[in-house]
Structures are given as C-alpha cells and as structure tokens.
Design a protein around this motif. Sequence first.
Motif, PDB file in Angstrom:
ATOM      1  N   GLU A   1      30.887  13.365  -9.520  1.00 30.47           N
ATOM      2  CA  GLU A   1      31.845  12.264  -9.645  1.00 30.47           C
ATOM      3  C   GLU A   1      32.390  11.841  -8.286  1.00 30.47           C
ATOM      4  N   SER A   2      32.680  12.824  -7.438  1.00 29.51           N
ATOM      5  CA  SER A   2      33.227  12.516  -6.110  1.00 29.51           C
ATOM      6  C   SER A   2      32.169  11.874  -5.222  1.00 29.51           C
TER       7      SER A   2
ATOM      8  N   VAL B   1      25.586  11.440 -14.492  1.00 27.89           N
ATOM      9  CA  VAL B   1      26.809  10.798 -13.985  1.00 27.89           C
ATOM     10  C   VAL B   1      26.542   9.971 -12.740  1.00 27.89           C
TER      11      VAL B   1
ATOM     12  N   GLN C   1      26.951   5.839 -12.652  1.00 26.53           N
ATOM     13  CA  GLN C   1      28.039   5.187 -11.924  1.00 26.53           C
ATOM     14  C   GLN C   1      27.507   4.266 -10.819  1.00 26.53           C
TER      15      GLN C   1
END
Length: 506
Positions: free
Chosen positions: A374-375, A400, A404
């Motif tokens: 995510e980061s 993920v 994104q």
Amino acid sequence: MPSDRLPPVGKAYLVGAGPGDPGMLTLRGVECLRRADVVLYDYLVNQEILRHASDHAEQICLGQHGKTRIWRQAEINEELVKRGLAGQQVVRLKGGDPTIFARGSEELGALQAAGVPCELVPGVTAATAVASCAGISLTDRDQASAVALITGQESYGKQKPAMNYHGLASFPGTLVFYMGVTTAPTWTRQLLLAGKAPDTSAAIVRRCSLPDQQTIYCRLDEVADRVAEEGIRPPAMIIVGEVTRSMGSPSWFERRPLFGVRILITRPLGQVEQLRQPLLELGADVLAHPMIQIDPPESWAPVDRACSDFSQYDWLVFSSANGVRFLLERLRAIGKDARALGSLRIAAIGPGTSRELSRFQLDADLQPSEFRAESLAAELVEGAADRRFLLARASRGREVLAEQLRAAGGIVDQVVVYRSSDAHQLQPDIQQQFVHGQIDWVTVTSSAIARALVHLAGPQLHQCKLASISPLTSSTLRDYGFEPAAEATEYTMPGVVEAIRKAVIA
C-alpha cells in the motif's frame, strides 16, 4: 602393455570441530571440508558444521550411543587408510581438538604407516571453550599458574601406572577433567584421599558453547552428588580450582537475552541466515523449517519477453528480494546485464529488496518509508497516469499494487519471475518438538508463510509464541485464530529479531 603409473594417493585431514558451536570451527577446518570427498564424523559434531562440506561429499557418522552401532577404533583407522589409498580427500572430523583425548595419535599412526599423506588441523579444545563460555579464567596470576588437562576415562588394560592423584592433589593450578561425568565418584574420592581440600571450588559445565549450556558451581566433595542430582550426562567438563570460587552467577554467555530460547525460522531455504545469525548472537537455539518453497517460474518465456525490451517501461517494481534475484539472474542467463535496463527507474518495497538490488550493482530510485504494498503504491500513484509499470512478482500474492496503479491511470504489466508453493509436511523432528511443546517461538515473515504454517502445524501452534513481521501478516494469523505475541515495528528481518528480543526481556 602394463602401466608403471602409481595409483593415486589421496590425503587425510584430522580436523578438530571445536566444542559444539559451529562458529568455533577454524577457517582451515572449513577449507578441508570444502575439498573433502568423504567426511567421517563423531556424532557429537554439530550438524551445522557439515554444511561446509560440498554436495558431492559422502558423510559417514561413526555411530551414536543407544541409536546406532559405534565404530571400533580399528575400523575407523582401516576406513581412513582405505579411502586415502583410493585417492580420496578424507576429513576425519572430531569434537574439540584431534590431539587432546581424541585418539588422534592412533589414527595418525595408522595413516603414516600406510603411506597416506595426512595433516592435523587443530580445533578449539573443550577446556578453553568451557572456560570462556562459563566466564572462568583457567589461569590467574594469584591463584593458578598452571593448568592440567586430565581424562576421566583411562584406557582399559593400560600398562603404565594409574593416575597420580597425589600429584594432582598438590598441583599448583587448575584441574580440568574431560569425560569425567560417569567416573566422578571415583576421581573425586581419589583426589580427596590424596589430600585435596574438600571445599576446593569446582564448576560442572555441560554442552558448552551451545544454547542449552548448563553450569553448576559447587565444592569438590559435592561434585559426584550434584552430577547425580542434576542428571548430568555427557558431554560435560569439570573444572576444579580456586579460579572458579568467585563465580556463581550466570556467565556472559548465559546472560544473553535469548539464551536457551528455541526459535523456529520458517523462511524458504537459502533465506534463513538473515534471521538465524542475529538470533544465534543473542543466544537463541535456532531451528529452521521452510514453510514455503521458492522455485523458478514454470516458463521463462514471459520473463524473457519482458527482458528483451525494457525501454517500453518507465518503472520496474520489485515487491520482494526474490523477485530481484530471479529476474536479474535470468537477465544474466540470457546474455544481458544491468545495461539492458537503460533509463528504467526502479522501485523496491523495502530495505531487504534494496539490499538484493545492490548485489547486482543497482540502487532503488524509490523505497517507501513503510515497507508494504500500500505504501509503495501510494508513492508511485502520483504521476502514474499514462506511465508504464512492469511488476516483477511471485506466482501468488495480493493484487493491491497493480490495482492501485491502474486506478491512478497507470499501464501495468505483471510478470511472474518465481513460483511460491507450500511445504507438504513437517519434518519428523520438528513435528515431535511441536507435539511436546519444545518450540518457544516461531517466526512468521509473510502471509503466505502464515497460511502454510497454520495448515501444517495446526492447533499445536497455540503452544508457541508467534513473531509476525507486519500488521498484514498479523491479520492473516488472526484470521486463523492465532494472536501474534510480537510484531515488528520495522517490517524487516532485523525488525522481527528486535520484536522477539523485546518480548522475551519484557
């Protein structure tokens, strides 16, 4: 036409393996093991030491009490000579030092008599190792100007006079008894009868240099009783003398924060050392059992296509060190090197991945402050529109990052550069330790490992403490009903080690 060429003659190396800790093996010992065709070893030799032998080397254990037949010394001598005359490089691996109560002179004599070249490779003998690991100085300018190394097991049928206990009782220094556990009632009684003071201080040290080292301080006249009361079995050494009198508290060795804590590492083979070595340094008893297996992809064709034209991409994104290794090694295998990357920018999910890049003389252009997908995605999505991303990934894992980046307008290709699969069963020895509650901690360094671990160990995991590398991995464990006892604040291998250390000393 008969040949007058002499048959090849090999060489034998009598190598001291040290007291138990594989880190105490000498560099010369490592060199000999690497060149060996065959290794004949005593059962007390740490199995980790055998990892220095090459894959082709034959390994022969010379028997274990109560489990397998013990080779007679004559058989060992005969085997050494036979192998040497056959042209092999032979390592005879012996605990401690081969010249101190190890029957090295007999093996050396047999080899020399047969004309087999041989070399003695010294090892750290138990006396000095015990003294160091128990924090005892064998000599002291005020208390002991000499050291005597004494066997507690004299040879049967020995023609020369038996031990001179009067001489030992008046010896002006420290007495160190090898193999003296089972005969402790005999030699302690003889020392006392010869005039040695009953209150002479002593130290009994079992399994010196290993994570379960045990040290007992007492008087000389208490040694035999303490051996019996504590159930002390070989291997153990006994030091007698004033140098042990000021002792009594745990040594530096036994005060290490993880001393005696048994920890199971569950990472894939080849990736254990990042955890194993620092845990050993802290005193842990470290086991390893891979819960997942890492292999090349079923087909290299998609990887080769990606490697053929990196210029079509703006970013090459790695979410693991495995991805770096497999992709860049494949690049070399097809005759290319880092120049093929051109102006491609590289993103790495964390410091472990960045370190793997550095092995290939590459630096990451981007590494997020928090080491998770995510980061990494959050830092890449800015300006991602119309940019092309190549994600080097495993055969399984979360989507993920790709999702994104695509949501931000990026054009994403993913290529599987390695396969990740679960182990099928637990090794029998690990299974038994789970059953008997003998494992204190288990490291869990990915969600894939968490799932495989739960599948193989099941409810037995409730007897252990689990150390998780990240909140994501902890969440996976909780989904299966297991609460981590420690979670790394930095999502790295050093972070896992630190989390365990803090939890243990808390």
